[in-house]
Design an enzyme around this catalytic site. Structure first.
Site, PDB file in Angstrom:
ATOM      1  N   LEU A  56     -84.350 114.764 -39.977  1.00 48.36           N
ATOM      2  CA  LEU A  56     -86.119 115.421 -39.540  1.00 48.36           C
ATOM      3  C   LEU A  56     -87.212 114.459 -39.285  1.00 48.36           C
ATOM      4  CD1 LEU A  56     -86.708 117.397 -37.630  1.00 48.36           C
ATOM      5  CD2 LEU A  56     -87.564 119.129 -40.360  1.00 48.36           C
ATOM      6  N   GLU A  58     -88.464 111.910 -36.526  1.00 47.17           N
ATOM      7  CA  GLU A  58     -88.323 111.410 -35.236  1.00 47.17           C
ATOM      8  C   GLU A  58     -88.988 109.348 -35.251  1.00 47.17           C
ATOM      9  OE1 GLU A  58     -88.073 115.381 -34.262  1.00 47.17           O
ATOM     10  OE2 GLU A  58     -90.340 113.996 -35.673  1.00 47.17           O
ATOM     11  N   HIS A 128     -94.763 122.316 -27.014  1.00 42.73           N
ATOM     12  CA  HIS A 128     -93.442 122.015 -26.421  1.00 42.73           C
ATOM     13  C   HIS A 128     -93.224 122.024 -25.167  1.00 42.73           C
ATOM     14  CE1 HIS A 128     -92.922 123.952 -30.937  1.00 42.73           C
ATOM     15  NE2 HIS A 128     -91.774 123.605 -30.764  1.00 42.73           N
TER      16      HIS A 128
END
Length: 320
Positions: A56, A58, A128
């Site tokens: 995790l 990016e 999001h």
């Protein structure tokens, strides 16, 4: 005839690319399980060495993808949430995009970044639900937003083959679209727009999933106005010739764009039209508001997004 979904089209494009070229590989979180649909079944077929589940981070795996691209691979990076693009903007805009330019073409970075489900989904709230395609188009990265399954297949295929970095936004609002396919799936050229519906009174330039909204509104208003629906498909480089040609037929312009209004993609389309075309009426934009941050409450989320009613009003306004 085959009924093809948007998600399956992307999955097939990636599978075909992995099959055809051993240099193609995938980096992403949960890509082995194929949770986003893009990589479903591909790790089992091609192995964990080519479809790579990553930690995790990016920034870490995007940097790894850039390094792999510089060394002859053709990586595809999956980002599950559009806002993660903000984390890796430095790697993409300041590194991957500039290597070829700053080395006189001696270095290539054939990297594809895919966001399968960009924009708002059902109540995914402020961090999001962004649609930052204008940001990547602004810095000159090839930026794609296919609206249909065949275009999703074709543009993803072309992106993977391209020698430059490409960011492909697969809008959440288009993932449920299905299309009857009668011909073989083929690559779609980057930089070529598509006229989904011919018309003579007004051109509606619609981005991504909003193409389907525009087509529905055009059909609803068919007895009142002849609407041409133009899908840029590639936001950068923009098919300016197709836009100018369409406006030469209609003389009126409305842009519907699911990103923030100020300095957004719609503003660029209006600027091109003002510079290169003779319009019969001031153009209109239908977008999210300036600086929009979508709230968690679903009704408020939807209220900030471009709506069919707003598009109808804009079309009628340019006809006055």
């Amino acid at each position: 005839m085959t009924l093809l979904s948007y998600a399956k089209a992307m999955n097939r494009a990636l599978a075909d690319a992995l099959e055809a070229d051993p240099a193609v590989c995938v980096f992403g979180e949960d890509v082995g399980a194929g949770l986003a649909g893009l990589t479903l079944g591909l790790q089992q077929r091609f192995g964990a060495g080519r479809v790579v589940d990553v930690p995790l981070s990016e920034q870490a795996f995007t940097s790894a993808g850039i390094g792999a691209a510089l060394n002859g691979m053709r990586p595809v990076i999956e980002l599950q949430i559009p806002s993660l693009l903000f984390l890796v903007f430095e790697q993409l805009a300041n590194q991957a995009h500039k290597f070829s330019l700053m080395t006189g073409g001696q270095a290539r970075v054939p990297l594809t970044v895919v966001v399968p489900g960009s924009g708002s989904r059902s109540g995914w709230a402020g961090q999001h639900s962004d649609h930052p395609y204008g940001l990547f188009a602004h810095v000159g990265i090839k930026t794609l937003a296919p609206a249909t399954p065949t275009d999703a297949y074709g543009l993803l295929s072309s992106a993977i083959r391209d020698d430059d970095p490409v960011v492909l936004f697969a809008p959440a609002g288009a993932l449920g679209v299905r299309e009857d396919v009668t011909a073989p799936l083929v690559p779609v050229p980057i930089g070529a727009a598509r006229v989904h519906r011919a018309g003579s009174d007004v051109t509606v330039v619609a981005v991504g999933h909003l193409v389907h909204q525009a087509l529905a509104v055009a059909e609803e208003l068919a007895g009142e106005v002849s609407v041409e629906v133009l899908d840029p498909r590639t936001l950068y480089p923009l098919d300016r010739a197709a836009l100018v040609e369409s406006l030469g037929r209609t003389g009126r312009l409305v842009v519907v764009d699911d990103s923030n209004r100020f300095a957004g993609f719609a503003a660029e389309v209006l600027a091109v039209a003002a510079e290169e075309c003779r319009l019969l009426a001031p153009p209109r934009r239908v977008t999210r508001p300036d600086g929009a941050v979508l709230p968690f409450a679903l009704a408020l989320d939807r209220a900030l997004q471009p709506a069919a009613e707003q598009l109808r009003d804009a079309i009628r306004a340019v006809l006055k």
